[in-house]
Design a protein around this motif. Structure first.
Motif, PDB file in Angstrom:
ATOM      1  N   ASP A   1      23.661  -6.470 -15.886  1.00 18.99           N
ATOM      2  CA  ASP A   1      22.767  -5.474 -15.286  1.00 18.99           C
ATOM      3  C   ASP A   1      23.441  -4.900 -14.044  1.00 18.99           C
ATOM      4  OD1 ASP A   1      19.828  -4.404 -14.747  1.00 18.99           O
ATOM      5  OD2 ASP A   1      20.534  -5.258 -12.858  1.00 18.99           O
ATOM      6  N   MET A   2      23.291  -3.584 -13.844  1.00 18.78           N
ATOM      7  CA  MET A   2      23.881  -2.933 -12.684  1.00 18.78           C
ATOM      8  C   MET A   2      22.852  -2.010 -12.047  1.00 18.78           C
ATOM      9  SD  MET A   2      27.454  -0.788 -12.556  1.00 18.78           S
ATOM     10  CE  MET A   2      26.865   0.587 -13.555  1.00 18.78           C
ATOM     11  N   ARG A   3      22.734  -2.044 -10.722  1.00 18.27           N
ATOM     12  CA  ARG A   3      21.798  -1.186  -9.991  1.00 18.27           C
ATOM     13  C   ARG A   3      22.556  -0.405  -8.922  1.00 18.27           C
ATOM     14  NH1 ARG A   3      16.320  -2.628 -11.693  1.00 18.27           N
ATOM     15  NH2 ARG A   3      16.810  -3.886 -13.528  1.00 18.27           N
ATOM     16  N   PHE A   4      22.060   0.803  -8.617  1.00 19.20           N
ATOM     17  CA  PHE A   4      22.754   1.689  -7.685  1.00 19.20           C
ATOM     18  C   PHE A   4      21.753   2.672  -7.106  1.00 19.20           C
ATOM     19  CE2 PHE A   4      23.298   2.555 -12.174  1.00 19.20           C
ATOM     20  CZ  PHE A   4      22.651   3.771 -12.327  1.00 19.20           C
ATOM     21  N   ASP A   5      22.139   3.306  -5.995  1.00 20.20           N
ATOM     22  CA  ASP A   5      21.221   4.197  -5.289  1.00 20.20           C
ATOM     23  C   ASP A   5      21.395   5.667  -5.617  1.00 20.20           C
ATOM     24  OD1 ASP A   5      19.701   2.346  -3.929  1.00 20.20           O
ATOM     25  OD2 ASP A   5      20.925   2.372  -2.119  1.00 20.20           O
ATOM     26  N   THR A   6      22.588   6.086  -6.061  1.00 18.22           N
ATOM     27  CA  THR A   6      22.852   7.508  -6.273  1.00 18.22           C
ATOM     28  C   THR A   6      23.525   7.742  -7.619  1.00 18.22           C
ATOM     29  OG1 THR A   6      25.074   7.534  -5.300  1.00 18.22           O
ATOM     30  CG2 THR A   6      23.206   7.763  -3.779  1.00 18.22           C
ATOM     31  N   LEU A   7      23.415   8.966  -8.092  1.00 15.33           N
ATOM     32  CA  LEU A   7      24.081   9.336  -9.341  1.00 15.33           C
ATOM     33  C   LEU A   7      25.594   9.260  -9.197  1.00 15.33           C
ATOM     34  CD1 LEU A   7      21.925  12.374 -10.532  1.00 15.33           C
ATOM     35  CD2 LEU A   7      22.149  10.159 -11.679  1.00 15.33           C
ATOM     36  N   ALA A   8      26.113   9.590  -8.011  1.00 14.76           N
ATOM     37  CA  ALA A   8      27.559   9.517  -7.794  1.00 14.76           C
ATOM     38  C   ALA A   8      28.051   8.080  -7.924  1.00 14.76           C
ATOM     39  CB  ALA A   8      27.903  10.082  -6.414  1.00 14.76           C
ATOM     40  N   GLN A   9      27.291   7.132  -7.397  1.00 13.30           N
ATOM     41  CA  GLN A   9      27.664   5.716  -7.543  1.00 13.30           C
ATOM     42  C   GLN A   9      27.688   5.321  -9.011  1.00 13.30           C
ATOM     43  OE1 GLN A   9      24.581   3.937  -5.178  1.00 13.30           O
ATOM     44  NE2 GLN A   9      25.909   3.665  -3.393  1.00 13.30           N
ATOM     45  N   ARG A  10      26.719   5.807  -9.777  1.00 13.28           N
ATOM     46  CA  ARG A  10      26.651   5.448 -11.194  1.00 13.28           C
ATOM     47  C   ARG A  10      27.947   5.807 -11.912  1.00 13.28           C
ATOM     48  NH1 ARG A  10      25.589   7.623 -16.223  1.00 13.28           N
ATOM     49  NH2 ARG A  10      24.292   6.339 -17.615  1.00 13.28           N
TER      50      ARG A  10
ATOM     51  N   HIS B   1      11.353   2.155  -0.594  1.00  7.30           N
ATOM     52  CA  HIS B   1      12.419   2.143  -1.590  1.00  7.30           C
ATOM     53  C   HIS B   1      12.349   0.835  -2.366  1.00  7.30           C
ATOM     54  CE1 HIS B   1      16.505   1.837  -3.263  1.00  7.30           C
ATOM     55  NE2 HIS B   1      16.581   3.154  -3.123  1.00  7.30           N
ATOM     56  N   THR B   2      12.571   0.899  -3.675  1.00  6.00           N
ATOM     57  CA  THR B   2      12.498  -0.308  -4.493  1.00  6.00           C
ATOM     58  C   THR B   2      13.696  -0.398  -5.424  1.00  6.00           C
ATOM     59  OG1 THR B   2      11.169  -1.508  -6.146  1.00  6.00           O
ATOM     60  CG2 THR B   2      11.082   0.880  -6.231  1.00  6.00           C
ATOM     61  N   GLY B   3      14.030  -1.617  -5.780  1.00  7.11           N
ATOM     62  CA  GLY B   3      15.146  -1.842  -6.700  1.00  7.11           C
ATOM     63  C   GLY B   3      14.786  -1.650  -8.157  1.00  7.11           C
ATOM     64  N   GLY B   4      13.495  -1.519  -8.453  1.00  2.00           N
ATOM     65  CA  GLY B   4      13.065  -1.321  -9.833  1.00  2.00           C
ATOM     66  C   GLY B   4      13.297   0.099 -10.307  1.00  2.00           C
ATOM     67  N   CYS B   5      13.496   0.261 -11.592  1.00  3.12           N
ATOM     68  CA  CYS B   5      13.723   1.578 -12.194  1.00  3.12           C
ATOM     69  C   CYS B   5      12.442   2.095 -12.845  1.00  3.12           C
ATOM     70  CB  CYS B   5      14.817   1.497 -13.253  1.00  3.12           C
ATOM     71  SG  CYS B   5      16.400   0.891 -12.666  1.00  3.12           S
ATOM     72  N   ALA B   6      12.375   3.413 -13.061  1.00  2.00           N
ATOM     73  CA  ALA B   6      11.211   4.013 -13.708  1.00  2.00           C
ATOM     74  C   ALA B   6      11.580   5.386 -14.242  1.00  2.00           C
ATOM     75  CB  ALA B   6      10.033   4.113 -12.733  1.00  2.00           C
TER      76      ALA B   6
ATOM     77  N   GLY C   1       0.801  -1.209   0.000  1.00  2.00           N
ATOM     78  CA  GLY C   1       0.000   0.000   0.000  1.00  2.00           C
ATOM     79  C   GLY C   1       0.838   1.266   0.000  1.00  2.00           C
ATOM     80  N   ASN C   2       2.152   1.127   0.133  1.00  3.58           N
ATOM     81  CA  ASN C   2       3.038   2.285   0.164  1.00  3.58           C
ATOM     82  C   ASN C   2       3.195   2.909  -1.221  1.00  3.58           C
ATOM     83  OD1 ASN C   2       3.497   1.871   2.876  1.00  3.58           O
ATOM     84  ND2 ASN C   2       5.434   0.811   2.583  1.00  3.58           N
ATOM     85  N   VAL C   3       3.637   4.159  -1.213  1.00  3.75           N
ATOM     86  CA  VAL C   3       4.095   4.798  -2.441  1.00  3.75           C
ATOM     87  C   VAL C   3       5.615   4.659  -2.497  1.00  3.75           C
ATOM     88  CG1 VAL C   3       2.162   6.394  -2.497  1.00  3.75           C
ATOM     89  CG2 VAL C   3       4.286   7.096  -1.374  1.00  3.75           C
ATOM     90  N   VAL C   4       6.206   5.052  -3.607  1.00  4.20           N
ATOM     91  CA  VAL C   4       7.648   4.878  -3.805  1.00  4.20           C
ATOM     92  C   VAL C   4       8.357   6.212  -3.588  1.00  4.20           C
ATOM     93  CG1 VAL C   4       9.460   4.278  -5.450  1.00  4.20           C
ATOM     94  CG2 VAL C   4       7.346   2.936  -5.363  1.00  4.20           C
ATOM     95  N   THR C   5       9.188   6.254  -2.558  1.00  4.43           N
ATOM     96  CA  THR C   5       9.948   7.459  -2.255  1.00  4.43           C
ATOM     97  C   THR C   5      11.412   7.336  -2.688  1.00  4.43           C
ATOM     98  OG1 THR C   5      10.226   6.574  -0.017  1.00  4.43           O
ATOM     99  CG2 THR C   5       8.472   8.194  -0.351  1.00  4.43           C
ATOM    100  N   GLY C   6      11.801   6.176  -3.160  1.00  5.34           N
ATOM    101  CA  GLY C   6      13.160   5.990  -3.656  1.00  5.34           C
ATOM    102  C   GLY C   6      13.225   4.816  -4.603  1.00  5.34           C
ATOM    103  N   ARG C   7      13.988   4.965  -5.660  1.00  8.21           N
ATOM    104  CA  ARG C   7      14.200   3.881  -6.620  1.00  8.21           C
ATOM    105  C   ARG C   7      15.677   3.788  -6.947  1.00  8.21           C
ATOM    106  NH1 ARG C   7      10.124   1.520  -9.563  1.00  8.21           N
ATOM    107  NH2 ARG C   7       8.063   2.474  -9.448  1.00  8.21           N
ATOM    108  N   LYS C   8      16.124   2.576  -7.158  1.00 10.28           N
ATOM    109  CA  LYS C   8      17.483   2.407  -7.670  1.00 10.28           C
ATOM    110  C   LYS C   8      17.557   2.910  -9.110  1.00 10.28           C
ATOM    111  CE  LYS C   8      19.004  -1.622  -4.985  1.00 10.28           C
ATOM    112  NZ  LYS C   8      20.256  -1.090  -4.433  1.00 10.28           N
ATOM    113  N   GLY C   9      18.730   3.362  -9.478  1.00 10.68           N
ATOM    114  CA  GLY C   9      19.013   3.565 -10.882  1.00 10.68           C
ATOM    115  C   GLY C   9      19.560   2.274 -11.460  1.00 10.68           C
TER     116      GLY C   9
END
Length: 391
Positions: free
Chosen positions: A268-277, A336-341, A189-197
């Motif tokens: 495939d690569m996932r990350f939390d911040t633009l700096a990590q990317r 927070h979710t690991g999916g991108c959008a 039921g939550n909304v998404v406040t964070g997504r991985k890139g």
């Protein structure tokens, strides 16, 4: 559709849109069924465009202007706008019309309902979110509009990384006061406040083929070189930092008794911040460029990817939405979710962005995908009310 005079305050506007939406369940479900029953795989331009045309017909019947932006390869982009009284910076609603399901799926698995659950290809990801955007626009129009414009962008290629839609999303996001993306609400039921890139890579390794029995030492195995790189790539995974890497596809060689002259992999690569990317891409480039075995060489191709939705860009909007939801009668958390959008594109520009605002659903991208119909109206009421309360 008749509209009221302009509301005197944000609270009056929020009350009006919630009241207008309250009796609309049957209309909303009917539109959901209509959209689900149009095949719209990302590469089925005709089908994706039929969904856009259906959306435009509904909005234009209420006097809401819709502009169609042609695309030669993917689905055209449909842009709708409810004008603001003062022409201030707009609020932006986003939603994608494409699904992952192949054309023909609707024939075997059309829209269906069992109790409060709706089923069908794309029912939660994200055709129910499209319905929410459509009815939020209609409610705001019926309530007399807002001081600022409300724009909705209906794109057609998110499931394949938005190769065409990204440009228009970024154009619309610049100067926006806030972005609301109606990807499905989480099963909690939550909304998404964070997504991985995320981003993906194609790695191609060349070697030197040789008979593995007669002249093994003359060969240079592309498969072995690739295997060594894969170990290094997987070692970049750092769960505490929110970083994951995964080589999910490997191809190479021609026969078991031939030293492989070529090999390929998809990563495939996932990350939390633009700096990590930035740091991760540089490290992947270093790993791929390194000569693991004399006589081998490798090339790297970066495929389309999404920037992250960092939580700092969602915090203010989440507080606003949570208050709007309480006014409707439900509590909501952030997740927070690991999916991108597509919300990653707008957040990476520094625009306040909130995601996962569509009706609640689950099992997306599978034959069991579902939408909770009891969330259709209240989630749309909260969305529209939150827009009304934007400062």
């Amino acid at each position: 559709m008749s509209t009221l005079s302009a509301p005197a305050s944000a609270e009056e506007a929020a009350t009006r849109v919630a009241a207008w939406l309250a009796p609309r369940f049957d209309e909303m479900e009917a539109l959901l069924a209509r959209l689900v029953d149009i095949d719209s795989n990302s590469y089925d331009k005709a089908g994706v465009d039929r969904v856009g045309e259906a959306i435009a017909n509904v909005l234009e019947a209420d006097g809401i202007a819709v502009t169609r932006i042609p695309d030669a390869t993917y689905g055209d982009i449909f842009r709708a706008e409810v004008p603001g009284r003062f022409g201030n910076a707009h609020a932006l609603l986003m939603g994608h019309r494409d699904t992952v399901f192949p054309s023909g799926t609707v024939l075997s698995r059309p829209y269906s309902r069992r109790g409060d659950l709706a089923f069908g290809p794309g029912v939660c990801d994200m055709k129910s979110g499209l319905v929410a955007n459509i009815f939020a626009l209609r409610a705001i129009m019926a309530a007399g509009g807002l001081p600022f414009p409300v724009v909705a962008l209906f794109t057609g290629d998110e499931e394949i990384g938005s190769p065409s839609g990204r440009r228009q999303i970024e154009v619309e996001a610049k100067g926006a006061r806030a972005v609301f993306n109606t990807e499905p609400g989480r099963i909690s039921g939550n909304v998404v406040t964070g997504r991985k890139g995320g981003c993906s890579f194609h790695i191609a390794v060349s070697g030197r083929a040789a008979h593995s029995g007669v002249n093994h030492k003359d060969g240079a195995s592309a498969i072995e070189a690739l295997a060594r790189k894969i170990v290094k790539l997987h070692a970049l995974t750092d769960y505490d930092a929110g970083i994951t890497t995964n080589v999910g596809v490997v191809r190479g060689g021609i026969t078991y008794n031939t030293v492989a002259g070529s090999a390929q992999a998809e990563c495939d690569m996932r990350f939390d911040t633009l700096a990590q990317r930035s740091a991760l891409i540089a490290e992947v480039e270093r790993i791929v460029a390194h000569e693991e075995i004399p006589g081998t060489a490798a090339t790297l191709t970066l495929r389309a990817g999404f920037p992250p939705l960092e939580e700092k860009h969602a915090a203010g909007l989440f507080a606003l939405y949570r208050e709007a939801a309480r006014g409707i009668g439900f509590e909501v958390g952030g997740e927070h979710t690991g999916g991108c959008a597509d919300s990653g594109f707008t957040a990476s520009l520094g625009v306040p962005t909130l995601c996962g605002l569509g009706p609640v659903g689950g099992k997306a991208h599978t034959d069991e995908e579902f939408c909770r119909l009891d969330t259709l109206v209240p989630r749309t009421q909260a969305l529209a009310a939150a827009i009304c309360r934007l400062p």
